[in-house]
Design a protein around this motif. Structure first.
Motif, PDB file in Angstrom:
ATOM      1  N   SER A  84     -43.194  67.755  11.055  1.00  0.00           N
ATOM      2  CA  SER A  84     -42.321  67.948  12.214  1.00  0.00           C
ATOM      3  C   SER A  84     -42.650  66.874  13.246  1.00  0.00           C
ATOM      4  CB  SER A  84     -42.505  69.346  12.814  1.00  0.00           C
ATOM      5  OG  SER A  84     -43.839  69.540  13.248  1.00  0.00           O
ATOM      6  N   ARG A  85     -41.816  66.756  14.246  1.00  0.00           N
ATOM      7  CA  ARG A  85     -42.069  65.760  15.281  1.00  0.00           C
ATOM      8  C   ARG A  85     -41.576  66.267  16.624  1.00  0.00           C
ATOM      9  NH1 ARG A  85     -39.205  60.471  13.504  1.00  0.00           N
ATOM     10  NH2 ARG A  85     -39.782  59.740  15.591  1.00  0.00           N
ATOM     11  N   ASP A  86     -42.208  65.764  17.671  1.00  0.00           N
ATOM     12  CA  ASP A  86     -41.798  66.046  19.037  1.00  0.00           C
ATOM     13  C   ASP A  86     -41.591  64.696  19.702  1.00  0.00           C
ATOM     14  OD1 ASP A  86     -41.586  66.651  21.727  1.00  0.00           O
ATOM     15  OD2 ASP A  86     -43.013  68.296  21.640  1.00  0.00           O
ATOM     16  N   ASN A  87     -40.357  64.271  19.830  1.00  0.00           N
ATOM     17  CA  ASN A  87     -40.082  62.944  20.379  1.00  0.00           C
ATOM     18  C   ASN A  87     -40.451  62.845  21.857  1.00  0.00           C
ATOM     19  OD1 ASN A  87     -39.237  61.992  17.914  1.00  0.00           O
ATOM     20  ND2 ASN A  87     -37.053  62.260  18.339  1.00  0.00           N
ATOM     21  N   ALA A  88     -40.445  63.952  22.557  1.00  0.00           N
ATOM     22  CA  ALA A  88     -40.838  63.934  23.965  1.00  0.00           C
ATOM     23  C   ALA A  88     -42.327  63.649  24.117  1.00  0.00           C
ATOM     24  CB  ALA A  88     -40.486  65.256  24.622  1.00  0.00           C
ATOM     25  N   LYS A  89     -43.107  63.999  23.091  1.00  0.00           N
ATOM     26  CA  LYS A  89     -44.553  63.786  23.128  1.00  0.00           C
ATOM     27  C   LYS A  89     -44.988  62.617  22.256  1.00  0.00           C
ATOM     28  CE  LYS A  89     -45.698  68.622  24.083  1.00  0.00           C
ATOM     29  NZ  LYS A  89     -46.437  69.819  23.630  1.00  0.00           N
ATOM     30  N   TYR A 119     -46.372  65.772  13.365  1.00  0.00           N
ATOM     31  CA  TYR A 119     -47.341  66.758  12.921  1.00  0.00           C
ATOM     32  C   TYR A 119     -47.239  66.977  11.416  1.00  0.00           C
ATOM     33  CZ  TYR A 119     -47.002  67.834  17.910  1.00  0.00           C
ATOM     34  OH  TYR A 119     -46.960  67.746  19.275  1.00  0.00           O
ATOM     35  N   SER A 163     -52.171  65.886  13.577  1.00  0.00           N
ATOM     36  CA  SER A 163     -51.290  65.285  14.574  1.00  0.00           C
ATOM     37  C   SER A 163     -51.398  63.774  14.497  1.00  0.00           C
ATOM     38  CB  SER A 163     -51.664  65.744  15.985  1.00  0.00           C
ATOM     39  OG  SER A 163     -51.545  67.133  16.132  1.00  0.00           O
ATOM     40  N   THR A 212     -45.161  62.363  19.105  1.00  0.00           N
ATOM     41  CA  THR A 212     -46.135  62.895  18.165  1.00  0.00           C
ATOM     42  C   THR A 212     -45.437  63.462  16.925  1.00  0.00           C
ATOM     43  OG1 THR A 212     -47.626  63.468  19.985  1.00  0.00           O
ATOM     44  CG2 THR A 212     -48.026  64.543  17.874  1.00  0.00           C
TER      45      THR A 212
END
Length: 122
Positions: A71-76, A80, A21, A78
């Motif tokens: 992958s990515r989580d724009n809300a977090k 990965y 992460s 972060t």
């Protein structure tokens, strides 16, 4: 300024899996393409994977295609890196990187994390 902090590195047996992460802070995360690089002992730092700001496009080095997933989580804020079927040659320090340009993030990103060690034992 963008600050990147990697986590998730460790020791794993060959054939195993590991998830990295990278938490970003500072500027607006979704403005940036994100990437992962790695550097093995005695070798140059090399590109591993990258993802555009939306996550709509991903890019991989040939050596990791089919085994690694970015992958990515724009809300977090972060990004990965999921790694499976790990090999001894995957042993390296893994670095998270960021740049506004997806064409630059694969080669000369502006921002770097401090790195996390991944060791694959055979």
């Amino acid at each position: 300024q963008v600050r990147l902090v990697e986590s998730g590195g460790g020791l794993v047996q060959a054939g195993g899996s590991l998830n990295l992460s990278c938490a970003a802070s500072g500027r607006t995360f979704f403005d940036y393409a994100m990437g992962w690089f790695r550097q093995a002992p005695g070798k140059e730092r090399e590109f591993v994977a990258a993802i555009t700001w939306s996550g709509g496009s991903t890019y991989y080095a040939n050596s990791v295609k089919g085994r690694f997933t970015i992958s990515r989580d724009n809300a977090k804020n972060t990004v990965y890196l999921s790694m499976i079927v790990l090999r001894s040659e995957d042993t390296a320090v893994y670095y998270c990187a960021a740049d506004r340009s997806p064409t630059v993030v694969v080669s000369r990103p502006q921002y770097w994390g401090q790195g996390t060690q991944v060791t694959v034992s055979s």
